[in-house]
Design a protein around this motif. Structure first.
Motif, short mmCIF file in Angstrom:
data_model
loop_
_atom_site.label_atom_id
_atom_site.label_comp_id
_atom_site.label_asym_id
_atom_site.label_seq_id
_atom_site.Cartn_x
_atom_site.Cartn_y
_atom_site.Cartn_z
N MET A 193 0.84 -1.20 0.00
CA MET A 193 0.00 0.00 0.00
C MET A 193 0.87 1.25 0.00
N TRP A 194 0.31 2.31 -0.53
CA TRP A 194 1.04 3.56 -0.73
C TRP A 194 0.25 4.66 -0.04
N ALA A 242 8.87 9.68 4.32
CA ALA A 242 8.60 9.89 2.89
C ALA A 242 9.81 9.52 2.04
N GLU A 243 9.58 8.75 0.99
CA GLU A 243 10.64 8.40 0.06
C GLU A 243 10.90 9.53 -0.94
N GLU A 244 9.85 10.26 -1.27
CA GLU A 244 9.99 11.38 -2.19
C GLU A 244 8.88 12.38 -1.93
N PHE A 245 9.10 13.61 -2.44
CA PHE A 245 8.14 14.69 -2.25
C PHE A 245 7.60 15.10 -3.61
N VAL A 246 6.30 14.85 -3.81
CA VAL A 246 5.62 15.15 -5.07
C VAL A 246 4.29 15.81 -4.75
N SER A 247 3.80 16.63 -5.67
CA SER A 247 2.52 17.30 -5.44
C SER A 247 1.41 16.27 -5.25
N PHE A 248 1.36 15.27 -6.12
CA PHE A 248 0.38 14.20 -5.98
C PHE A 248 0.88 13.00 -6.79
N PRO A 249 0.75 11.81 -6.23
CA PRO A 249 1.29 10.62 -6.92
C PRO A 249 0.36 10.11 -8.01
N SER A 250 0.91 9.33 -8.91
CA SER A 250 0.12 8.60 -9.90
C SER A 250 -0.09 7.19 -9.38
N PHE A 251 -1.28 6.92 -8.86
CA PHE A 251 -1.59 5.61 -8.35
C PHE A 251 -3.10 5.40 -8.40
N THR A 252 -3.54 4.19 -8.06
CA THR A 252 -4.96 3.88 -7.99
C THR A 252 -5.47 4.24 -6.61
N ARG A 303 -4.59 15.89 4.95
CA ARG A 303 -5.27 14.86 4.16
C ARG A 303 -4.30 13.74 3.83
N LEU A 304 -4.66 12.52 4.20
CA LEU A 304 -3.90 11.33 3.82
C LEU A 304 -4.67 10.59 2.73
N VAL A 305 -3.95 10.19 1.70
CA VAL A 305 -4.56 9.51 0.56
C VAL A 305 -3.90 8.14 0.42
N LEU A 306 -4.73 7.11 0.44
CA LEU A 306 -4.25 5.72 0.38
C LEU A 306 -4.49 5.17 -1.01
N GLY A 307 -3.47 4.52 -1.58
CA GLY A 307 -3.64 3.98 -2.92
C GLY A 307 -2.72 2.80 -3.19
N ARG A 308 -2.84 2.28 -4.41
CA ARG A 308 -1.99 1.19 -4.88
C ARG A 308 -1.26 1.62 -6.14
N SER A 309 -0.11 1.02 -6.35
CA SER A 309 0.65 1.30 -7.56
C SER A 309 -0.15 0.91 -8.80
N LEU A 310 0.04 1.65 -9.88
CA LEU A 310 -0.66 1.36 -11.13
C LEU A 310 -0.17 0.06 -11.76
N SER A 311 1.06 -0.36 -11.45
CA SER A 311 1.61 -1.57 -12.03
C SER A 311 1.44 -2.74 -11.08
N GLU A 312 1.72 -3.96 -11.57
CA GLU A 312 1.59 -5.14 -10.74
C GLU A 312 2.72 -5.26 -9.72
N ARG A 339 15.32 -1.01 -7.46
CA ARG A 339 14.78 -2.24 -6.89
C ARG A 339 13.30 -2.36 -7.27
N ARG A 340 12.89 -3.53 -7.60
CA ARG A 340 11.50 -3.82 -7.93
C ARG A 340 10.97 -4.82 -6.90
N VAL A 341 9.83 -4.51 -6.31
CA VAL A 341 9.30 -5.35 -5.22
C VAL A 341 7.82 -5.62 -5.45
N LEU A 342 7.33 -6.65 -4.79
CA LEU A 342 5.90 -6.95 -4.80
C LEU A 342 5.18 -5.98 -3.87
N GLU A 343 3.90 -5.76 -4.17
CA GLU A 343 3.06 -5.03 -3.22
C GLU A 343 2.85 -5.91 -2.00
N ARG A 344 3.00 -5.31 -0.82
CA ARG A 344 2.90 -6.10 0.41
C ARG A 344 1.70 -5.68 1.23
#
Length: 514
Positions: free
Chosen positions: A1-2, A326-336, A357-366, A451-456
């Motif tokens: 989760m992101w 935080a891993e990075e600082f962006v205005s808003f992420p691209s995610f689901t 405001r906290l926004v919970l999402g998932r990565s767009l990729s698998e 690094r590429r990892v699975l969603e946990r």
């Protein structure tokens, strides 16, 4: 989760906890986790609050009346938070009849109390007979300072105050811990119980029964906070002390956030650029400029911008949370996008709702791309195994993504160890300071990696001895990896006097037959 921090009105510890509750973390999970600490004398209250037209959760940490520094506040007319997950919000109004005035006859003093709490007015009149006292309280924007009078939003309340025969004026800032809260700590003795050292807090977290992931996150946040205080006040990290009232709040806020992130299965945190403000804040050492010195020290390397306001928006504790997590600082992420939570501050702002405001999402990729990381390596041939293990623990606490050792052979045939770790670029300064202070190295090397990892995520299964947490690795909707959590299995094995491997086997069997 992101999880993304959308900090349009800044960030503080209590706002973060409120938003985590609103997005789906159970209040019982938060309380049960904090109960594993050797910490007492406080209560956590959460209530729903309308901030303008937006529904949010306001969280408060209240100290018991027996605490030497602050009593519990009176109960307010409020609505209670019930844990139904992020999609359910139920409110139940309770009228406690606080819209009235209390007049107390004490015999010898007439004094009037005027309290400025940002956006509600009330007066307390006490008839005592002979002389007048006026008490003025100027409050900041969040519950990041401690004070007896913490009132709700858009409500008028009259309260009795147990004053003695003395005059006092309180002008509070936010989240500043010389006397009240998280920032601007000063060195002092803990023998009288009024202060708690950073070393004591670190030890308390480490010896608790909290899961390893919670400990690592909490330690990383506290380290960032302590390092900033040490830099501002010209002392070593180990000498940093927190005022007892502020220490309790800081511990609850920081460890509570770590518990919430673990409960949501958060693997990635991002944050928006942070709004800075001007003005001054008052603490024990006098007036300090905003942004607070500790806040600026914490936010080295973090993108910020001018908010145009003259009230503190980013507290030292809030800054430490996002800087460490935080891993990075962006205005808003691209995610689901999956769900949203709002945490309320205390003060009413003139041009925006005072919310995190906290926004919970998932990565767009698998799978999840962690982006550019740094691999840091150092060769060590003159450290004992005990010292090397300690350095590894400190690196985990500092926010390293992974830490490992390997046996190598150095010049003249010397047996040695190669210590390696992965970290984000923003953590390199913390890692460098730790390696030079704690290890025997004269230098280290680093280079970019990806690094590429699975969603946990996490689930629980029932065994004959109790619940066991299972860590899951997903590619999209498919679970491709699963494993019982060591800490969860170990706890049951020790409680029931059974082999650890039996708990593991039972947990795996329960997951397979679910």
């Amino acid at each position: 989760m992101w999880l993304h921090f959308d900090c349009f009105s800044g960030v503080s510890g209590d706002m973060t906890l409120g938003a985590l509750l609103d997005i789906g973390v159970s209040l019982d999970v938060l309380r049960d986790g904090l109960a594993l600490l050797d910490l007492s004398g406080y209560e956590i209250h959460a209530e729903r609050r309308m901030v303008g037209v937006l529904d949010a959760v306001k969280l408060r940490v209240l100290l018991h009346p027996s605490h030497p520094s602050k009593p519990l506040e009176p109960t307010h007319t409020h609505t209670h938070v019930h844990e139904h997950g992020p999609q359910h919000k139920h409110t139940h109004p309770h009228d406690h009849h606080h819209d009235h005035q209390h007049t107390h006859e004490h015999g010898h003093h007439d004094h009037q109390h005027t309290h400025e709490h940002g956006h509600h007015d009330h007066q307390h009149t006490h008839e005592h007979g002979r002389h007048d006292h006026q008490h003025t309280h100027e409050h900041g924007h969040d519950r990041d300072h401690q004070h007896t009078h913490e009132h709700g939003h858009d409500r008028d309340h009259q309260y009795a105050h147990p004053h003695g025969h003395h005059q006092h004026t309180h002008e509070y800032g936010h989240d500043h811990q010389h006397v009240h809260e998280h920032g601007h700590h000063h060195e002092g003795s803990i023998e009288d119980g009024s202060h708690r050292s950073y070393a004591d807090i670190r030890s308390m977290i480490e010896r608790s029964g909290l899961p390893r992931g919670v400990k690592e996150r909490a330690q990383a946040i506290f380290l960032r906070l302590a390092q900033a205080e040490a830099a501002v006040h010209g002392m070593s990290v180990e000498k940093v002390s927190f005022h007892e009232v502020g220490a309790v709040d800081s511990i609850v806020d920081i460890v509570g956030v770590a518990i919430g992130l673990e409960a949501l299965g958060i693997e990635k945190v991002t944050c928006s650029p942070l709004p800075m403000s001007r003005g001054f804040v008052r603490c024990q050492h006098g007036r300090l400029p905003l942004p607070a010195p500790a806040t600026l020290e914490i936010l080295r390397g973090v993108p910020v911008y001018d908010s145009g306001l003259s009230v503190e928006l980013v507290t030292p504790t809030g800054a430490a949370i996002v800087a460490a997590m935080a891993e990075e600082f962006v205005s808003f992420p691209s995610f689901t996008l999956q769900s949203v939570g709002y945490g309320a501050g205390e003060r009413q702002l003139s041009d925006r709702p005072n919310l995190l405001r906290l926004v919970l999402g998932r990565s767009l990729s698998e799978h999840r791309e962690e982006g550019d990381l740094l691999q840091v390596e150092v060769n060590l041939d003159d450290m004992s195994p005990e010292q090397l293990a300690y350095v590894c623990e400190r690196l985990w606490d500092a926010g390293a993504r992974d830490v490992w050792q390997g046996a190598i052979q150095m010049k003249k045939g010397r047996a040695a160890h190669q210590l390696s770790l992965l970290c984000s670029a923003s953590k390199l300064g913390v890692v460098e300071d730790l390696l030079f202070r704690e290890s025997s190295t004269l230098g280290f090397r680093f280079f970019p990696v990806q690094r590429r990892v699975l969603e946990r995520s996490f689930a629980e299964v029932q065994t004959p001895w109790g619940l066991v947490s299972i860590k899951l690795g997903r590619r999209g909707d498919e679970v491709v990896q699963f494993a019982p959590e060591y800490a969860s299995c170990r706890q049951l094995a020790e409680q029931h006097g059974i082999p650890l491997k039996e708990v593991y086997a039972a947990a795996l069997g329960a997951w397979a037959s679910r």
